[in-house]
Write an enzyme that holds these catalytic residues in place. Structure first.
Site, PDB file in Angstrom:
ATOM      1  N   CYS A 138       0.763  -1.157  -0.202  1.00 50.23           N
ATOM      2  CA  CYS A 138       0.076   0.071  -0.159  1.00 50.23           C
ATOM      3  C   CYS A 138       0.761   1.284  -0.039  1.00 50.23           C
ATOM      4  CB  CYS A 138      -0.969   0.101   1.314  1.00 50.23           C
ATOM      5  SG  CYS A 138      -1.871   1.458   1.400  1.00 50.23           S
ATOM      6  N   CYS A 141      -0.293   4.005   2.425  1.00 50.29           N
ATOM      7  CA  CYS A 141      -0.169   3.906   3.525  1.00 50.29           C
ATOM      8  C   CYS A 141       1.414   4.106   4.038  1.00 50.29           C
ATOM      9  CB  CYS A 141      -0.473   2.230   4.192  1.00 50.29           C
ATOM     10  SG  CYS A 141      -2.107   1.728   3.395  1.00 50.29           S
ATOM     11  N   ASP A 142       2.245   3.502   3.288  1.00 50.88           N
ATOM     12  CA  ASP A 142       3.453   3.298   3.720  1.00 50.88           C
ATOM     13  C   ASP A 142       4.652   4.187   2.803  1.00 50.88           C
ATOM     14  OD1 ASP A 142       2.864   1.365   5.637  1.00 50.88           O
ATOM     15  OD2 ASP A 142       3.110  -0.157   4.203  1.00 50.88           O
TER      16      ASP A 142
END
Ligand code: NDP
Length: 316
Positions: A138, A141-142
């Protein structure tokens, strides 16, 4: 078992953000809604350490904490969460559904499928070991953890190309590898990747292994298919986007798209009246916690109208 024999309006299958949001909205609309979940509610949210992009949380919130808040809010409005394994969802001739679980069965006018999708993994050495330590699925997200670092992206579809474009705003050093000689992604997105100065595209490449120092990714082993050679290269992170398998096995009668996702309209209705699909199991274009939550709210709202119509006819 007595619970399973109660008259209820809606069964929601799956306790991720989409299902929990559907449960909350359904309960607030006065419906008797049961959410069935096999394990702890929260779904994929539970594996996210720090969520930076969920609106309303100025400081990062853990996926666990967010899921817990979703659950408590749904229960506060009267939604009931049942830990059980769903074995079948039969579509009956009168239009109702019989949801069979390991503990009994429910016959209801509305089912909301929130079963999600299981992301595909490469299954190569180092992949599991370095998850959360440089291996990610992701970018939203990261990605921000790898600002100005060297990032490898694996895959050739819309996700790989779209997420590469996202990552190219975080670092000037993105390499995308794909096992074929052209992207599968939509031409517009693939074109943007090929023209992005921060992204180097290497076709006909696969990833053999992800290596590190035990706490973070340091190197990968790549395979150049055309020249049939392996080589090592330094990377700080590996983002893998090779598709996902939506969990649709319970509703084989619902229409799916070419990739297996349940087809819905904007009200989250599937091809079967009374059957709704929300979150990662459906063919939505942007799969995030917030879009999953939105799907759940939309489904519950319009399912409530559907139930009102049924009640006006015969359903009591
Ligand atoms: P896809 O299934 O479309 O693409 C997966 C990619 O990964 C393919 O290029 C495939 O290669 C490659 N791949 C699969 N397995 C392996 C493997 N073992 N090793 C190496 N490469 C592998 O998945 P996406 O997640 O990209 O998209 C899923 C769905 O979501 C699609 O319908 C897509 O259109 C949609 N989507 C739409 C977006 C948008 O419209 N903005 C954004 C994101 C997703 P190969 O090509 O060789 O099969």
């Amino acid at each position: 078992m007595s619970e399973a024999q109660e008259k209820i309006d809606m069964i929601i299958i799956g306790g991720g953000p989409a299902g929990l949001s559907a449960a909350q909205y359904a309960a607030r609309a006065g419906l008797k809604a049961y959410l069935l979940e096999e394990m702890a509610p929260g779904g994929q949210t539970l594996v996210v350490d720090d969520l930076e992009n969920y609106p309303g949380f100025v400081d990062p919130v853990s996926g666990f904490e967010l899921a817990d808040k979703f659950q408590r809010q749904a229960e506060q409005f009267g939604a009931k969460i049942v830990l059980t394994s769903v074995e079948a969802v039969d579509h009956n001739s009168d239009g109702s559904f019989t949801v069979k679980t390991s503990d009994g069965e429910y016959t209801v006018p509305v089912v909301v499928m929130a079963t999600g999708a299981k992301r595909k993994e490469l299954g190569i050495p180092g992949e599991k070991e370095y998850q959360g330590k440089g291996v990610s699925y992701c970018a939203t997200c990261d990605g921000p953890f790898f600002r100005d670092k060297k990032i490898l992206v694996v895959g050739g579809g819309d996700s790989a190309c779209g997420e590469s474009l996202f990552l190219s705003k975080i670092t000037q050093n993105v390499v995308i590898i794909h096992r074929k000689d052209r992207f599968r992604a939509q031409r517009s997105i693939a074109g943007m990747v090929e023209h992005d100065d921060h992204i180097e595209t290497r076709f006909m490449h696969t990833l053999n292994e992800i290596k590190g120092d035990g706490s973070r990714v340091t190197t990968v082993s790549l395979h150049d298919i055309e020249h049939d050679r392996d080589y090592d290269e330094q990377f700080d992170a590996v983002f893998i986007f090779i598709g996902a398998n939506p969990k649709t096995n319970l509703i084989p009668y619902a229409e799916t798209d070419a990739d297996g996702y349940v087809v819905t309209d904007e009200l989250m209705r599937t091809s079967i009246p009374g059957l709704y699909a929300v979150g990662d199991v459906r063919n939505g274009p942007f799969k995030q916690i917030i879009t999953a939550a939105s799907d759940g709210a939309v489904a519950a709202h319009f399912a409530s109208e559907f139930i009102d119509e049924l009640k006006g006819q015969s359903y009591k």
